[in-house]
Design a protein around this motif. Structure first.
Motif, PDB file in Angstrom:
ATOM      1  N   ASP A 354    -113.085  52.577  10.305  1.00  9.70           N
ATOM      2  CA  ASP A 354    -112.692  51.512   9.375  1.00  9.70           C
ATOM      3  C   ASP A 354    -112.241  52.046   8.017  1.00  9.70           C
ATOM      4  O   ASP A 354    -111.536  51.348   7.276  1.00  9.70           O
ATOM      5  N   PHE A 355    -112.667  53.289   7.682  1.00 11.35           N
ATOM      6  CA  PHE A 355    -112.298  53.893   6.400  1.00 11.35           C
ATOM      7  C   PHE A 355    -111.795  55.314   6.664  1.00 11.35           C
ATOM      8  O   PHE A 355    -112.544  56.289   6.512  1.00 11.35           O
ATOM      9  N   LEU A 366    -113.592  53.717  -1.524  1.00  4.71           N
ATOM     10  CA  LEU A 366    -113.219  53.305  -0.174  1.00  4.71           C
ATOM     11  C   LEU A 366    -113.641  51.876   0.114  1.00  4.71           C
ATOM     12  O   LEU A 366    -112.918  51.114   0.748  1.00  4.71           O
ATOM     13  N   ALA A 397    -112.352  46.938   4.510  1.00  9.88           N
ATOM     14  CA  ALA A 397    -111.906  48.050   5.342  1.00  9.88           C
ATOM     15  C   ALA A 397    -110.434  48.345   5.073  1.00  9.88           C
ATOM     16  O   ALA A 397    -109.730  47.569   4.418  1.00  9.88           O
ATOM     17  N   ALA A 398    -109.976  49.494   5.610  1.00  8.14           N
ATOM     18  CA  ALA A 398    -108.576  49.873   5.413  1.00  8.14           C
ATOM     19  C   ALA A 398    -107.631  48.845   6.025  1.00  8.14           C
ATOM     20  O   ALA A 398    -106.497  48.684   5.571  1.00  8.14           O
ATOM     21  N   SER A 399    -108.092  48.128   7.045  1.00 10.18           N
ATOM     22  CA  SER A 399    -107.268  47.096   7.680  1.00 10.18           C
ATOM     23  C   SER A 399    -107.139  45.840   6.822  1.00 10.18           C
ATOM     24  O   SER A 399    -106.338  44.965   7.120  1.00 10.18           O
TER      25      SER A 399
END
Length: 683
Positions: A354-355, A366, A397-399
């Motif tokens: 996720d990261f 992050l 999260a990155a998403s």
């Protein structure tokens, strides 16, 4: 008098500091009293930049206080004017002696550290390797006294738990200890390389040959062939141990122990019967030359230590590490290990998923895009007191997905008990939060709605009173004023009801084909007076050839008004001395109509942007219900569209709404008639 020193001179402290930083002289002689930077201050700066520089202070007064101040600043010596050569020479000699002592101490420390590291590695290898290393030191000087016993056993080496042999210059084994004869057979007279697997093809590289050729001891890893009987015993022992362990583990009781014993016996017998060829075992080989009185090498002693057990332990250690790594990576929560700088030095697979690329990053960067640690950070608290701490947080999260997490920390200490790292474990409790929100949202919604409806009913009563009064007095102006108030309150009640309906469930859209330009003008006309009342400039920017699109006019109108009102509130909240303005634009882009609402108001940080469309999140405090933007996003999504936001603190905000021209089939619902039973269908 020439003392053989290279001398650099400077007229003042500033120039001296410049020369020092460029040339890095090991000794500095300086007057105490100088214009600008004084001698004591100069010494302090130099010591701060290079603590190993020696400083000799010069004074024309011989003041005891100055001398003490200089020595407190770590001066090497203190001399007075006029300077005598012998006094100066003594001071410089003392400075050189201190540098030499420091150099020797540093070299000794480095050698000691190297020696400790090397010895530690040997200890880890196996206990027998330590005995082997100690034995090799003294054996070469003692073996020559044993030369008369070469025809028999080397009784001094019989007790060593290693294979010991003597080799002559023709590379033949001339004597062995009993352990070697027992395990490898009687090898006396055999070639030095024969016991080693793979050396027959290259005998000149065997350890004994290299020792005779180069004249110094060797250390290498080899593999030795056991005799067939010994190979069968060793294999049987290993297989029996494995079978016994498996049987004992399977039962896990006293009966399991007995089962393990029987399994070991049977497995051992089976392997001994089937051992058809010699087994190879790994060894570490040490050789040392034995010289005569004239220094010629006449023999080489070779000591080989069986490291089978060491290799087995290494394999077990590697397997254990793999198991813990697998456990670390398969745990269904985020795990990171952070150092005192809050940098992530290790992260499990769930976190990396996720990261991405977390190594060397910061969790607060992050998780939340922050530039500094979060307030009340449990990792910092654990570093401070060495205790475990917990906290709840919302991470992104990155998403772009947002999760509620429950964080627990645990200290990782060194041998001295100092906390050197902190492990942070974060469990995703988003579903629990959703359940909690669902349970509490009804109460929040009722309270919010009750407050709003109370105010609207009060306004409605006021409007009705004006209408009644106007009608009683035949006052048309009073009637119009009252009716305007009633219409406004009814519109607000309608908007609230729509919000509640969208919160409760997605209702079926009452859609139609609408001219986009006309629709944009209607929205602008509704909002323009609200901006004018607050002295906020309102700008329209519509393309003329927008065409038509399919929407539920009422709910999309309400969604855009909500975004425009949010922009108005952002301008009102901004206390900067500037002319505030809102820009409402509409354009077409392929099969989509693009609306944008921009303001130059207070702006938002990333954390606020991430929470902006969350249920009950409001920037207006008690003045807002927290439903407006949540419902607006839901409306646009139901139309197959999207809302995105760009914002920076103090720089303003831009909302971009993309709506398809054709409503998705799933959103159109079943066919409806304009009038019940009329037969006229609207799709």
């Amino acid at each position: 008098m020439d003392m053989s020193y290279d001398v650099l001179t400077a007229e003042n402290g500033e120039k001296a500091l410049e020369i020092f930083r460029r040339e890095k002289p090991p000794i500095v002689l300086t007057d105490i009293k100088m214009p600008g930077i004084g001698g004591v201050e100069l010494l302090r700066i130099i010591k701060r930049e290079d603590p190993e520089t020696e400083g000799v202070m010069i004074s024309g007064h011989g003041d005891m206080e100055l001398a003490i101040e200089s020595l407190k600043s770590e001066a090497t010596d203190f001399i007075t004017k006029p300077i005598r050569d012998d006094v100066l020479e003594i001071a410089l000699k003392r400075a050189n002696e201190r540098m030499e002592t420091r150099r020797q101490l540093k070299a000794y420390t480095e050698n000691l550290e190297s020696m400790v590291r090397e010895k530690s590695e040997k200890l880890v290898a196996a206990e027998r390797l330590l005995a082997l290393g100690q034995a090799v030191e003294g054996l070469s000087s003692a073996i020559w006294g044993m030369a008369g016993e070469l025809e028999g056993d080397l009784r001094y080496l019989n007790e060593m738990p290693c294979f010991v042999s003597l080799h002559d210059p023709s590379l033949r084994i001339v004597a062995t200890n009993p352990l070697m004869r027992e395990r490898l057979g009687d090898r006396r007279g055999a070639a030095s390389w024969e016991i080693f697997a793979g050396r027959a093809a290259d005998p000149e590289r065997c350890p004994v040959a290299v020792t005779f050729r180069e004249g110094r001891g060797q250390r290498s890893r080899e593999r030795i062939r056991l005799c067939e009987d010994e190979a069968g015993k060793a294999a049987g022992k290993a297989a029996g141990k494995a079978a016994g362990t498996a049987a004992g583990t399977a039962v896990g009781t006293e009966a399991g122990t007995e089962a393990g014993t029987e399994a070991r016996k049977e497995a051992g017998k089976a392997v001994v019967k089937e051992a058809g060829k010699a087994e190879e075992i790994p060894v570490i080989v040490h050789t040392a030359p034995i010289r005569d009185a004239e220094g010629r090498i006449i023999l080489v002693i070779e000591i080989a230590a069986d490291i089978t057990e060491f290799n087995r332990l290494n394999e077990e250690l590697a397997a254990t590490r793999r198991r813990y790594r697998r456990l670390f990576d398969t745990v269904p929560c985020y795990i990171t290990v952070q150092d005192r700088d809050m940098r992530i030095v290790e992260a499990n697979a769930r976190f990396r998923e996720d990261f991405p690329d977390p190594a060397g990053g910061f969790c607060y960067k992050l998780y939340k895009g922050r530039e500094e640690p979060c307030e009340g950070c449990p990792v910092l608290e654990t570093f401070a007191d060495g205790q475990s701490h917990s906290a709840e947080a919302v991470v992104t999260a990155a998403s772009g997905d947002r999760y509620n997490v429950l964080i627990w920390t645990a200290p990782i200490e060194d041998e001295a008990g100092r906390v050197i790292h902190v492990m942070e474990m974060s469990t995703n409790i988003t579903q629990l939060h959703k359940m909690r929100d669902q349970l509490s949202s009804l109460g929040l919604l009722i309270g919010s709605i009750s407050h709003g409806i109370k105010g609207m009913l009060t306004g409605l009563d006021g409007g009705m009173y004006l209408v009644n009064s106007g009608m009683a007095k035949n006052d048309c102006d009073l009637v119009r004023e009252g009716w305007g108030t009633v219409k406004m309150m009814v519109e607000r009640i309608r908007a609230m009801v729509l919000d509640i309906l969208y919160y409760a469930r997605e209702r079926e859209l009452n859609w139609e084909e609408v001219d986009a330009l006309t629709f944009a003008e209607e929205v602008a006309a509704t909002f323009a007076p609200k901006a004018q009342q607050r002295e906020i400039a309102f700008e329209k920017d519509f393309e003329t050839a927008l065409g038509a699109f399919e929407i539920d006019r009422g709910v999309v109108h309400a969604a855009l008004i909500s975004l425009l009102e949010n922009a108005r509130d952002a301008c009102l909240a901004d206390k900067a001395d500037k002319k505030h303005q809102i820009r409402f634009a509409a354009r077409c882009e392929g099969d989509r109509i693009i609306f944008s609402v921009s303001d130059n108001g207070i702006g938002m940080d990333r954390e606020t942007k991430d929470a902006l469309f969350t249920l009950f999140f409001s920037l207006k405090g008690q003045k807002g219900t927290g439903l407006g933007l949540f419902v607006s996003k839901k409306i646009i999504n139901q139309h197959g569209g999207t809302i995105s936001v760009e914002s920076e603190p103090g720089e303003g905000t831009t909302f971009t709404i993309r709506v398809p021209r054709s409503l998705p089939e799933a959103a159109k619902g079943r066919e409806k008639t304009d009038k019940e039973g009329s037969g006229e269908k609207k799709t």
